[in-house]
Design a protein around this motif. Structure first.
Motif, short mmCIF file in Angstrom:
data_model
loop_
_atom_site.label_atom_id
_atom_site.label_comp_id
_atom_site.label_asym_id
_atom_site.label_seq_id
_atom_site.Cartn_x
_atom_site.Cartn_y
_atom_site.Cartn_z
N ALA A 184 0.70 -1.11 0.05
CA ALA A 184 -0.10 -0.11 0.15
C ALA A 184 0.95 1.29 0.05
O ALA A 184 1.95 1.14 0.75
N SER A 185 0.28 2.45 -0.50
CA SER A 185 0.82 3.45 -0.36
C SER A 185 0.39 4.34 1.10
O SER A 185 -0.80 4.00 1.13
N PRO A 186 1.44 5.18 1.45
CA PRO A 186 0.86 5.72 2.56
C PRO A 186 -0.25 6.58 2.39
O PRO A 186 -0.30 7.40 1.60
N ASP A 187 -1.26 6.80 3.42
CA ASP A 187 -2.28 7.88 3.24
C ASP A 187 -1.70 9.26 3.34
O ASP A 187 -2.11 10.25 2.63
N THR A 188 -0.64 9.42 4.09
CA THR A 188 0.13 10.62 4.46
C THR A 188 1.25 10.33 4.68
O THR A 188 1.89 9.16 5.23
N SER A 189 2.32 11.39 4.30
CA SER A 189 3.66 11.38 4.71
C SER A 189 4.11 12.72 5.13
O SER A 189 3.49 13.76 4.80
N GLY A 190 5.29 12.62 6.06
CA GLY A 190 5.77 13.83 6.70
C GLY A 190 5.09 14.51 7.60
O GLY A 190 5.21 15.70 8.03
N GLU A 191 3.97 14.01 8.07
CA GLU A 191 2.95 14.55 9.35
C GLU A 191 3.36 13.76 10.47
O GLU A 191 3.71 12.51 10.66
N PRO A 192 3.13 14.33 11.58
CA PRO A 192 3.51 13.79 12.94
C PRO A 192 2.49 12.68 13.32
O PRO A 192 1.24 12.40 12.49
N LEU A 193 2.66 11.90 14.29
CA LEU A 193 1.66 10.68 14.42
C LEU A 193 0.28 11.28 15.25
O LEU A 193 -0.58 10.63 14.58
N ALA A 194 0.18 12.51 15.56
CA ALA A 194 -1.12 12.94 16.15
C ALA A 194 -2.03 13.13 14.90
O ALA A 194 -3.22 12.97 14.90
N ALA A 195 -1.46 13.76 13.67
CA ALA A 195 -2.16 13.82 12.37
C ALA A 195 -2.41 12.49 11.81
O ALA A 195 -3.61 12.42 11.45
N CYS A 196 -1.83 11.58 11.96
CA CYS A 196 -2.45 10.14 11.65
C CYS A 196 -3.35 9.50 12.36
O CYS A 196 -4.63 9.17 11.75
N ARG A 197 -3.42 9.66 13.58
CA ARG A 197 -4.44 9.44 14.65
C ARG A 197 -5.72 10.23 14.32
O ARG A 197 -6.83 9.67 14.15
N ASP A 198 -5.72 11.54 14.21
CA ASP A 198 -6.79 12.25 13.64
C ASP A 198 -7.43 11.89 12.74
O ASP A 198 -8.66 12.00 12.44
N GLY A 199 -6.48 11.50 11.38
CA GLY A 199 -7.14 11.09 10.22
C GLY A 199 -8.08 9.93 10.41
O GLY A 199 -8.81 9.70 10.01
N CYS A 200 -7.55 8.93 11.13
CA CYS A 200 -8.36 7.73 11.47
C CYS A 200 -9.65 7.92 12.36
O CYS A 200 -10.74 7.58 12.11
N SER A 201 -9.25 9.01 13.32
CA SER A 201 -10.84 9.52 14.27
C SER A 201 -11.66 10.05 13.22
O SER A 201 -12.81 9.98 13.63
N GLY A 202 -11.22 10.77 12.39
CA GLY A 202 -12.64 11.58 11.36
C GLY A 202 -13.01 10.50 10.45
O GLY A 202 -13.45 11.15 9.34
N ASN A 203 -12.27 9.22 10.06
CA ASN A 203 -12.83 8.57 8.96
C ASN A 203 -13.78 7.29 9.54
O ASN A 203 -13.17 6.54 10.42
#
Length: 892
Positions: free
Chosen positions: A365-384
């Motif tokens: 898989a290709s990453p959903d986002t790159s270059g962003e902190p872990l908190a942004a990854c968490r927020d992306g999952c919380s909003g999906n």
């Protein structure tokens, strides 16, 4: 008495239910030679399971293996009737209401003309024919979970596994051919119509045995007893090919996606009602499957199969239920495909899976986002609303969201050494009306999932720095203690991160090894080299080889010793020349990373290395090198079948180096000494990591000559750009030596004078063999080229093929030599061997007659320009002389 079963043809009108033809096991039509049968089939009956699941299927008659099944909810109940009419085939319930789904459970699509017959071929193809015997419908155009011999799977048409061996309804796994590959995928959602829910877990192009022949778009996929082929639109040219192991039977082979998600090649030669034997399967490692351990199960590979457990924060693994949070919280239920609003964050929490836990889907898989902190990854999952968890790689700051359903996990490997994973959870009280109000990570998760690893990393970094300071000023006893601790720690596996790179002082000579004291006091430099294989200490390797006691080989780069490391036989290569500069050491480590990531069945595996002494640890090949089997009279002579295996295996290995790696690798020293064999028929290329590395679009000039005399391509001597075609030339020389069983070069004058008065067993001993091969090719006398020790036991068609391919590889113009992918295809028989252009091979004939002054080879102004009177060829170079008694590689 058994009812007579129609053969090959069945005519409408015809109706039956599952309880008809009990005395024929549900079979209502046989192919002409009874290879296949059409039946109302109960798959559970084979396991004495008297369930009422019956299916309309085409079976491989001998094994009762279903190879095609009417799908889309087509389970046949007692009231369901299979009917053949002028409109086609249909499964329906005559007593159901017109708007009831059972009234038309399955049927063939509308046809252009009335059906006059149903025909079952010995190929397994089921056909509906019209009055002119034209095909109206074919089961080959609507495959289910199997590809039969002669059947092509078109790009975009999925091959879908069944739910289980006893339920032939469509399951969650499929094989899909795309324009660039063939992929195994898992439907993480219950809706197969949602293509975004399919997660890839295997690709043919990344398999170790695959070879890419062209960059054309893939049109279809076929298989036969030798392997799998992805074909271009013309149906002939291969884009990718994957060869089955050499032990594969010659019987016809079918491909099937099994209920576990594996793609299997099954041999169809089998006793009646026996299980078809598997000759190949992918993925090989069970932990690469989506659900080998059910949801959130932690899969660990082993010699006797994989084992399952749970991550540390989860309850004990259950074979029926997977893993669940140990604190009593609940996981997010599998999300619906139709969700349109974010998941409620009331009481939402994230539970850490631990550091170094990998997920099968992230390999492709290709990453959903790159270059962003872990908190942004968490927020992306919380909003999906479809996200059930996420994985975050600290090294690349890459975020991978897991949607709909989470599969099994595995520990470590690849880029997962620095990865963290989290899954959505809710407190157990949430479903009892006592939800929490927090929408962020819980305090426990922050402390143990993020803060604690961060603090630990800082402490470890400080400890490393303290040890570095202590090394410079500490006592010698402390140094020895630290080395022992380092040896224990480094033997654990793969090093993918920062480590100390000791540097040589300016006073140390390249030809001598660094003493322990000198090495400790030398300046250190930290470098980041990702992808390194296991780093080992000098002490470990000295103990593994018993003080470098047993030497099994030598070359221009150093000596090779046999050893045993952690219960496994290994070959340890001790390099002669140490690089003294920081850049030289960095390049050494970079090449080790490239070698460690080059994985192919025909490449020797790099098990580890020692940076301090530039020691390389390879897998051990117990039969030695090809030159030992070919040229040494005391060794057992290779038979012709073994020689063909060596030709094909070595070609596949070189083709992978040139076209299958992320970075093109030139070997630069292809010769029999660098082709290793084992007693199980294994053929592996060695020393490929010590070659010049080029990116795919590069070619380059070498400042010094590389390789071995006798195998050097013309461009080495003319300052022309060096490309992968230099390896092709060397391989052509090796092919001729495999045919003859001796070196290509002429013997020196002293040997020829000694043999001139006696009859030789080989009348061609004193002749330059490539020139003789060219002459015999022109005369069609290939039998005269074969090693006389074979006593005529060689396939002359194969001899001709090898000689033709070899001469094509020896074209003086590098652009006329075929690429190694084409060479490999010609040698294994998947492509017809090309005819060499003999008019451009005249330099071989001149050299064979001794008309070339080899002393002036490659030197301008020495009259190296010559013209062949016989062949009309003009050459601007002089081939190098034969290999000397010291058959070693030159420095690189």
């Amino acid at each position: 008495m058994a009812r007579n079963v129609p053969v090959e043809y069945l005519y409408p009108p015809y109706n039956l239910t599952y309880f008809h033809f009990i005395d024929t096991n549900g079979v209502f039509l046989l192919s002409r030679n009874s290879t296949f049968s059409a039946a109302v089939f109960n798959p559970g009956a084979a396991a004495d399971d008297q369930q009422s699941r019956f299916f309309f299927s085409v079976l491989h008659a001998a094994s009762r293996t279903p190879v095609w099944t009417a799908t889309a909810g087509s389970t046949i109940l007692q009231s369901i009737v299979l009917s053949l009419s002028s409109r086609g085939l249909a499964l329906s319930d005559p007593g159901a209401a017109a708007d009831d789904a059972a009234a038309a459970a399955w049927s063939t699509p509308p046809l252009r003309s009335p059906v006059t017959a149903l025909r079952l071929l010995d190929s397994g193809e089921l056909l509906l024919l019209d009055a002119a015997n034209a095909t109206l419908w074919s089961s080959f155009d609507r495959p289910t979970d199997t590809i039969l011999p002669g059947q092509a799977l078109l790009a975009g048409v999925p091959l879908t596994a069944v739910t289980s061996d006893n339920d032939l309804n469509p399951g969650s796994y499929r094989l899909l051919v795309t324009a660039g590959d063939a992929l195994l995928q898992w439907a993480s959602s219950s809706s197969a119509a949602n293509s975004s829910s399919f997660v890839t877990y295997w690709a043919l192009s990344t398999d170790a045995n695959s070879v890419q022949d062209s960059t054309a778009a893939v049109h279809s996929m076929t298989a036969n007893s030798s392997g799998i082929y992805l074909l271009a639109a013309n149906g002939h040219d291969t884009v990718f090919r994957l060869r089955f192991p050499s032990t594969t039977t010659d019987a016809a082979v079918l491909l099937k996606v099994d209920p576990s998600g594996r793609l299997r090649a099954l041999a169809m030669a089998s006793p009646p009602r026996a299980t078809l034997p598997t000759v190949w399967a992918a993925p090989y490692d069970g932990c690469d499957l989506p659900l080998p351990c059910r949801s959130l199960g932690l899969c660990t590979p082993g010699t006797n199969g994989s084992s399952c457990s749970c991550p540390d924060a989860f309850s004990t693994y259950s074979s029926t239920g997977g893993c669940s949070p140990a604190d009593g919280s609940t996981l997010t239920p599998s999300a619906s495909d139709s969700c349109t609003s974010p998941t409620s964050t009331s009481g939402l929490n994230y539970m850490s899976l631990g550091v170094g836990i990998g997920y099968f889907a992230n390999k492709f898989a290709s990453p959903d986002t790159s270059g962003e902190p872990l908190a942004a990854c968490r927020d992306g999952c919380s909003g999906n609303c479809s996200c059930v968890g996420f994985f975050y790689r600290n090294s690349s700051m890459s975020c991978f969201l897991v949607r709909n359903q989470i599969g099994s996990l595995f520990r470590g490997g690849g880029d997962n050494s620095g990865a963290v994973g989290f899954v959505k959870t809710f407190p157990a009280s949430r479903h009892q009306g006592k939800g929490a109000s927090s929408s962020s990570l819980s305090l426990i998760t922050i402390v143990f999932g993020i803060a604690l690893p961060t603090v630990a990393a800082v402490l470890i970094g400080f400890l490393v720095y303290a040890i570095w300071i202590k090394r410079k000023v500490g006592s010698s006893s402390d140094k020895k203690k630290r080395k022992k601790q380092h040896g224990q720690g480094s033997s654990g596996g793969i090093n993918r991160s920062w480590f100390k790179l000791p540097m040589l002082s300016s006073s140390q000579q390249p030809s001598s090894y660094v003493s322990e004291e000198e090495n400790e006091s030398a300046d250190d430099d930290e470098v980041l080299i990702p992808g390194l294989p296991a780093r080992l200490t000098y002490i470990e390797l000295s103990e593994a080889t018993e003080g470098f006691k047993t030497q099994i080989g030598s070359g221009g780069f150093g000596c090779v010793y046999k050893g045993e490391l952690r219960g496994e036989a290994v070959a340890v290569k001790r390099m002669n020349n140490l690089g003294t500069s920081r850049q030289g050491r960095r390049e050494f480590l970079t090449e080790m990373a490239v070698i460690g990531n080059a994985h192919h069945v025909n490449l020797v595996k790099l098990r580890g290395f020692c940076a301090d002494r530039q020691l390389l640890v390879y897998e051990y090949m117990n039969r030695g090198s090809l030159d030992q089997c070919l040229f040494r009279p005391n060794n057992q002579c290779l038979d012709w079948a073994e020689r063909m295996g060596v030709c094909a295996g070595a070609a596949r290995g070189l083709a992978y180096l040139h076209a299958g790696c992320a970075r093109k690798i030139l070997h630069c020293d292809v010769k029999p000494e660098n082709i290793l064999l084992d007693d199980r028929g294994g053929v592996k290329i060695a020393d490929f990591g010590l070659a010049k590395l080029l990116s795919p679009e590069q070619s380059g000039l070498f400042t010094t000559m590389r390789g071995t005399r006798g195998y050097l391509a013309p461009e080495w001597l003319t300052n022309a750009p060096i490309s992968d075609k230099a390896d092709v030339y060397s391989f052509g020389m090796v092919l001729l030596e495999i045919v003859r069983g001796r070196k290509n070069c002429k013997r020196d004058n002293h040997q020829q004078l000694q043999s001139s008065s006696s009859s030789s067993s080989d009348g061609n001993d004193g002749y330059y063999f490539p020139a003789l091969a060219l002459e015999m090719h022109e005369q069609g006398r290939y039998e005269a080229l074969v090693d006389q020790r074979l006593d005529g036991k060689a396939d002359m068609a194969e001899v001709e093929r090898v000689v033709r391919v070899a001469l094509c590889c020896l074209h003086e113009d590098a652009a006329l030599r075929p690429p190694m992918t084409t060479v490999s295809a010609m040698l294994d028989g998947t492509m017809e061997a090309a005819l060499p252009r003999t008019e451009l091979l005249g330099y071989l004939r001149l050299y064979g007659h001794g008309l070339v002054d080899v002393r002036s080879a490659g030197k301008p102004g020495k009259g190296s320009e010559f013209t062949s009177a016989g062949g009309g060829a003009t050459s601007s170079w002089s081939p190098t002389s034969c290999v000397s008694a010291q058959q070693l590689s030159g420095p690189r």
